[in-house]
Design a protein around this motif. Structure first.
Motif, mmCIF file in Angstrom:
data_model
loop_
_atom_site.group_PDB
_atom_site.id
_atom_site.type_symbol
_atom_site.label_atom_id
_atom_site.label_comp_id
_atom_site.label_asym_id
_atom_site.label_seq_id
_atom_site.Cartn_x
_atom_site.Cartn_y
_atom_site.Cartn_z
ATOM 1 N N ARG A 80 0.824 -1.214 0.000
ATOM 2 C CA ARG A 80 0.000 0.000 0.000
ATOM 3 C C ARG A 80 0.858 1.264 0.000
ATOM 4 N N PRO A 111 1.144 1.381 -12.702
ATOM 5 C CA PRO A 111 -0.149 0.706 -12.902
ATOM 6 C C PRO A 111 -0.192 -0.696 -12.294
ATOM 7 N N GLU A 118 -0.772 -0.226 -8.578
ATOM 8 C CA GLU A 118 -2.157 0.187 -8.366
ATOM 9 C C GLU A 118 -3.097 -1.015 -8.413
ATOM 10 N N ARG A 161 -2.632 -3.215 -5.267
ATOM 11 C CA ARG A 161 -3.237 -2.625 -4.064
ATOM 12 C C ARG A 161 -4.718 -2.997 -3.938
ATOM 13 N N ARG A 193 -5.557 -1.573 -16.212
ATOM 14 C CA ARG A 193 -4.875 -0.285 -16.238
ATOM 15 C C ARG A 193 -4.013 -0.259 -17.496
#
Length: 193
Positions: free
Chosen positions: A89, A100, A103, A106, A171
């Motif tokens: 995180r 990406p 992301e 996460r 993404r």
């Protein structure tokens, strides 16, 4: 199990073979990342950096997290997995191409994450990738399992769909080079409960 095929936990001495297979699984993305160590003078080749990373005893995604597939005694493929913990995180992408991917990861903290699944080209079509994936599913022991692949990797997408994975998010990938093939990173998960 397929005749001629055996799976075994990787050993530290397998690091060079694992690095090659990780690069195959990532379609050269791994050596692109590892090349930074060449540019900074830490190593002579990207693969030397990859071998060093796969020999690492600490941190996720190295030899301790790998299973090797052997076909008649020859290394034919690898799968690497680890648990995605809260530490991701707060990770900062060391390069925009990683952003990406972080992301997406996460979004599945707490998952068992398949980082790499690769098979040498001359061993494909023998059920090795399917066997490695089945082993990863069995090792997940009732937990959610996640992975990321490229949107244009139709073979992988078909394998994962046939194994019960569903798309959770996408993404846009940051191109490595000006003329790089454009694609999305696709996050897939399977609930093993």
């Amino acid at each position: 199990m397929v005749v001629g095929l055996s799976l075994r936990p990787a050993e530290r001495r397998d690091a060079a073979e694992i690095a090659i297979l990780v690069d195959i699984a990532s379609h050269g993305f791994a050596t692109w990342l590892w090349y930074g160590a060449v540019a900074s003078g830490e190593v002579d080749t990207a693969m030397e950096r990859g071998r060093a990373k796969m020999r690492d005893d600490v941190g996720p995604g190295a030899w301790k997290d790998a299973t090797l597939a052997e076909w008649d005694g020859e290394v034919a493929g690898v799968s690497i997995r680890y648990d995605l913990g809260e530490s991701i995180r707060h990770m900062v992408a060391p390069h925009p191409v990683i952003a990406p991917l972080l992301e997406l990861q996460r979004g599945v903290i707490g998952s068992r994450f398949i980082d790499s699944l690769g098979v040498y080209r001359h061993h494909r079509g023998k059920g090795i990738g399917r066997a490695l994936l089945a082993n990863e599913l069995q090792m997940a022991k009732g937990r959610r399992i996640s992975l990321i692949t490229e949107s244009h990797n139709e073979t992988a997408l078909a394998l994962y769909a046939a194994s019960g994975f569903t798309e959770m998010a996408r993404r846009s990938a940051v191109p490595l080079f000006k003329d790089s093939k454009r694609h999305d990173w696709v996050l897939l998960t399977r609930d093993m409960t």
